[in-house]
Design an enzyme around this catalytic site. Sequence first.
Site, PDB file in Angstrom:
ATOM      1  N   GLY A   1       0.810  -1.220   0.000  1.00  8.83           N
ATOM      2  CA  GLY A   1       0.000   0.000   0.000  1.00  8.83           C
ATOM      3  C   GLY A   1       0.844   1.271   0.000  1.00  8.83           C
ATOM      4  O   GLY A   1       2.077   1.230  -0.131  1.00  8.83           O
ATOM      5  N   TYR A   2       0.146   2.376   0.184  1.00 12.96           N
ATOM      6  CA  TYR A   2       0.782   3.708   0.066  1.00 12.96           C
ATOM      7  C   TYR A   2       1.913   3.912   1.091  1.00 12.96           C
ATOM      8  O   TYR A   2       3.079   4.110   0.720  1.00 12.96           O
ATOM      9  CB  TYR A   2      -0.311   4.768   0.239  1.00 12.96           C
ATOM     10  CG  TYR A   2       0.158   6.200   0.326  1.00 12.96           C
ATOM     11  CD1 TYR A   2       1.099   6.721  -0.567  1.00 12.96           C
ATOM     12  CD2 TYR A   2      -0.383   7.053   1.291  1.00 12.96           C
ATOM     13  CE1 TYR A   2       1.500   8.047  -0.478  1.00 12.96           C
ATOM     14  CE2 TYR A   2       0.005   8.385   1.376  1.00 12.96           C
ATOM     15  CZ  TYR A   2       0.950   8.870   0.493  1.00 12.96           C
ATOM     16  OH  TYR A   2       1.338  10.186   0.581  1.00 12.96           O
TER      17      TYR A   2
ATOM     18  N   LYS B   1      -9.245   1.612  15.312  1.00 16.83           N
ATOM     19  CA  LYS B   1      -7.867   1.961  15.721  1.00 16.83           C
ATOM     20  C   LYS B   1      -7.775   1.993  17.248  1.00 16.83           C
ATOM     21  O   LYS B   1      -6.810   1.506  17.836  1.00 16.83           O
ATOM     22  CB  LYS B   1      -7.460   3.329  15.153  1.00 16.83           C
ATOM     23  CG  LYS B   1      -7.311   3.353  13.640  1.00 16.83           C
ATOM     24  CD  LYS B   1      -6.138   2.524  13.182  1.00 16.83           C
ATOM     25  CE  LYS B   1      -6.022   2.435  11.682  1.00 16.83           C
ATOM     26  NZ  LYS B   1      -5.109   1.390  11.217  1.00 16.83           N
TER      27      LYS B   1
ATOM     28  N   ASN C   1      -6.360  -3.287  -1.690  1.00 21.46           N
ATOM     29  CA  ASN C   1      -6.317  -1.863  -2.047  1.00 21.46           C
ATOM     30  C   ASN C   1      -4.955  -1.507  -2.653  1.00 21.46           C
ATOM     31  O   ASN C   1      -4.463  -0.397  -2.467  1.00 21.46           O
ATOM     32  CB  ASN C   1      -6.590  -0.994  -0.811  1.00 21.46           C
ATOM     33  CG  ASN C   1      -6.950   0.432  -1.190  1.00 21.46           C
ATOM     34  OD1 ASN C   1      -7.622   0.658  -2.194  1.00 21.46           O
ATOM     35  ND2 ASN C   1      -6.487   1.398  -0.414  1.00 21.46           N
TER      36      ASN C   1
ATOM     37  N   SER D   1      -3.670   6.402  14.236  1.00 19.09           N
ATOM     38  CA  SER D   1      -4.028   7.616  13.509  1.00 19.09           C
ATOM     39  C   SER D   1      -4.374   8.732  14.485  1.00 19.09           C
ATOM     40  O   SER D   1      -4.881   8.478  15.592  1.00 19.09           O
ATOM     41  CB  SER D   1      -5.252   7.306  12.641  1.00 19.09           C
ATOM     42  OG  SER D   1      -5.851   8.496  12.195  1.00 19.09           O
TER      43      SER D   1
ATOM     44  N   TYR E   1     -14.142   3.477  11.751  1.00 24.22           N
ATOM     45  CA  TYR E   1     -12.716   3.378  11.408  1.00 24.22           C
ATOM     46  C   TYR E   1     -11.864   3.788  12.604  1.00 24.22           C
ATOM     47  O   TYR E   1     -10.954   3.063  13.034  1.00 24.22           O
ATOM     48  CB  TYR E   1     -12.389   4.268  10.189  1.00 24.22           C
ATOM     49  CG  TYR E   1     -10.904   4.483   9.999  1.00 24.22           C
ATOM     50  CD1 TYR E   1     -10.081   3.444   9.568  1.00 24.22           C
ATOM     51  CD2 TYR E   1     -10.307   5.719  10.294  1.00 24.22           C
ATOM     52  CE1 TYR E   1      -8.709   3.633   9.429  1.00 24.22           C
ATOM     53  CE2 TYR E   1      -8.938   5.910  10.152  1.00 24.22           C
ATOM     54  CZ  TYR E   1      -8.148   4.873   9.724  1.00 24.22           C
ATOM     55  OH  TYR E   1      -6.793   5.045   9.589  1.00 24.22           O
TER      56      TYR E   1
HETATM   57  P1  NAD Z   1      -3.357   1.495   1.816  1.00 29.28           P
HETATM   58  O1  NAD Z   1      -4.771   1.071   1.591  1.00 29.28           O
HETATM   59  O2  NAD Z   1      -2.631   2.109   0.689  1.00 29.28           O
HETATM   60  O3  NAD Z   1      -2.500   0.252   2.372  1.00 29.28           O
HETATM   61  C1  NAD Z   1      -3.067  -0.755   3.161  1.00 29.28           C
HETATM   62  C2  NAD Z   1      -2.608  -2.103   2.581  1.00 29.28           C
HETATM   63  O4  NAD Z   1      -3.145  -3.156   3.385  1.00 29.28           O
HETATM   64  C3  NAD Z   1      -3.121  -2.333   1.148  1.00 29.28           C
HETATM   65  O5  NAD Z   1      -2.038  -2.782   0.363  1.00 29.28           O
HETATM   66  C4  NAD Z   1      -4.170  -3.424   1.309  1.00 29.28           C
HETATM   67  O6  NAD Z   1      -4.246  -4.260   0.178  1.00 29.28           O
HETATM   68  C5  NAD Z   1      -3.667  -4.157   2.540  1.00 29.28           C
HETATM   69  N1  NAD Z   1      -4.695  -4.857   3.335  1.00 29.28           N
HETATM   70  C6  NAD Z   1      -5.868  -4.350   3.807  1.00 29.28           C
HETATM   71  N2  NAD Z   1      -6.526  -5.300   4.506  1.00 29.28           N
HETATM   72  C7  NAD Z   1      -5.754  -6.411   4.497  1.00 29.28           C
HETATM   73  C8  NAD Z   1      -5.885  -7.711   5.041  1.00 29.28           C
HETATM   74  N3  NAD Z   1      -6.974  -8.060   5.755  1.00 29.28           N
HETATM   75  N4  NAD Z   1      -4.898  -8.609   4.844  1.00 29.28           N
HETATM   76  C9  NAD Z   1      -3.802  -8.268   4.124  1.00 29.28           C
HETATM   77  N5  NAD Z   1      -3.615  -7.056   3.572  1.00 29.28           N
HETATM   78  C10 NAD Z   1      -4.586  -6.140   3.750  1.00 29.28           C
HETATM   79  O7  NAD Z   1      -3.372   2.467   3.087  1.00 29.28           O
HETATM   80  P2  NAD Z   1      -2.216   3.375   3.687  1.00 29.28           P
HETATM   81  O8  NAD Z   1      -2.589   4.791   3.461  1.00 29.28           O
HETATM   82  O9  NAD Z   1      -0.897   2.898   3.240  1.00 29.28           O
HETATM   83  O10 NAD Z   1      -2.437   3.097   5.241  1.00 29.28           O
HETATM   84  C11 NAD Z   1      -1.675   2.125   5.941  1.00 29.28           C
HETATM   85  C12 NAD Z   1      -2.145   2.082   7.380  1.00 29.28           C
HETATM   86  O11 NAD Z   1      -1.999   3.374   7.962  1.00 29.28           O
HETATM   87  C13 NAD Z   1      -3.625   1.703   7.555  1.00 29.28           C
HETATM   88  O12 NAD Z   1      -3.751   0.865   8.683  1.00 29.28           O
HETATM   89  C14 NAD Z   1      -4.302   3.043   7.805  1.00 29.28           C
HETATM   90  O13 NAD Z   1      -5.471   2.912   8.585  1.00 29.28           O
HETATM   91  C15 NAD Z   1      -3.218   3.790   8.568  1.00 29.28           C
HETATM   92  N6  NAD Z   1      -3.329   5.247   8.451  1.00 29.28           N
HETATM   93  C16 NAD Z   1      -3.373   5.824   7.216  1.00 29.28           C
HETATM   94  C17 NAD Z   1      -3.513   7.215   7.093  1.00 29.28           C
HETATM   95  C18 NAD Z   1      -3.616   7.858   5.733  1.00 29.28           C
HETATM   96  O14 NAD Z   1      -4.102   8.997   5.655  1.00 29.28           O
HETATM   97  N7  NAD Z   1      -3.148   7.238   4.647  1.00 29.28           N
HETATM   98  C19 NAD Z   1      -3.599   7.998   8.258  1.00 29.28           C
HETATM   99  C20 NAD Z   1      -3.532   7.386   9.509  1.00 29.28           C
HETATM  100  C21 NAD Z   1      -3.396   5.992   9.598  1.00 29.28           C
END
Ligand code: NAD
Length: 337
Positions: free
Chosen positions: A10-11, A152, A35, A124, A148
């Site tokens: 992911g991101y 967390k 995702n 978060s 959501y």
């Molecule tokens: P993202 O969706 O790009 O990455 C999440 C990854 O987890 C994806 O590759 C998805 O395929 C994988 N995934 C989801 N559920 C899964 C499962 N059950 N089993 C295996 N893989 C699974 O999101 P991101 O922006 O990279 O966020 C990463 C983490 O950081 C998340 O937990 C998110 O809640 C947290 N977060 C993100 C932000 C933001 O603004 N991007 C802010 C605060 C916290």
Amino acid sequence: MKILVTGGAGYIGSHTCIELLASGHEVVIVDNLSNSSEESMSRVEKISGKKMAFIHADIRDEAALDAAFSQHKVDAVIHFAGLKAVGESTEFPLKYYDNNVSGSCVLMQVMDKHNVNTLVFSSSATVYGDPATVPITEDFPLTTTNPYGQSKLVVEQMCRETVIANDNLSVVLLRYFNPVGAHISGTIGEDPKGIPNNLMPFITQVAVGKREFLSVFGDDYDTVDGTGVRDYIHVVDLAKGHVQAIEKLHGQAGCHTFNLGTGQGYSVLEMVAAFSKACNKEVPYKIIERRAGDIGQCYADPAYAKSVLDWQAEKTLDDMVNDSWRWQSNNPDGYSS
Ligand code: NAD
Ligand code: UDP
């Protein structure tokens, strides 16, 4: 160290893998690609000139996780895997509790079985709800208004309780503020499916011509120009925070909690102005009503991360907008471009 990274495709995960590889660690990714795509991982390997192991599995699949931990003797886990869309979580709360809470529970049980005792968890700033004052320190009251955020909070609580029950366990809760930006190469970045919920990917899609204008959610907050203020942090700075967390706190039993932010807030209109400069064109916008559940302002006090992790955000607002634009303009359709 050998580090298992859930959600590493992911991101934030993909940017963190680059920094882990650059610091000499080995990476094993577990991701169900719900995702993300394999393309992000090939690009990380290309940027790094190093290989990673990839296991295509869901973290709720205990047998698959068990096999992954048997095959790879990992020292620590960084746990990004989760669903993150606030609006969707109010529509499908059970999906969020199942994926984010049950998934984390299965992961921690399998870690315990394999005697892996270091976990870094993606939390978060949403766990602070609508803070009474800013900047926010880690001891502020915790509250949230949507499933959501609640997922967390539940996982944080699960971690605190498990640490009390297991003297060997080290858990690091990283509370991210607003991650934006992309790797400087312009080859990896944020690739939201459908209409972006977050400000920065929405602005970049307007700038690249995929959307007509940005809707600014309210200009009557008690802020510098009335629009919402957030602590935007470059994703590469955030990624480096994970490396510091794992290197400093591996084997340090306890539950350690840090804000990862810059300490500086910017309004929506300040972000639009900075981005317009980066892409050298006006980003059209319209002021509309407030978005339900939004807060006026939110920014971190990042002093605790600086003192314990020896980490602080280095990148500027210009870096954030320039790198976001490089990624979006090189890849108008994200990884499928
Ligand atoms: P993202 O969706 O790009 O990455 C999440 C990854 O987890 C994806 O590759 C998805 O395929 C994988 N995934 C989801 N559920 C899964 C499962 N059950 N089993 C295996 N893989 C699974 O999101 P991101 O922006 O990279 O966020 C990463 C983490 O950081 C998340 O937990 C998110 O809640 C947290 N977060 C993100 C932000 C933001 O603004 N991007 C802010 C605060 C916290
Ligand atoms: N925002 C906006 N238009 C959008 C998306 C977001 O005006 O299309 C505003 C939002 O009201 C908030 C800021 O931008 O003030 C950051 O929103 P985002 O959803 O990115 O992060 P969060 O609200 O979760 O901190």
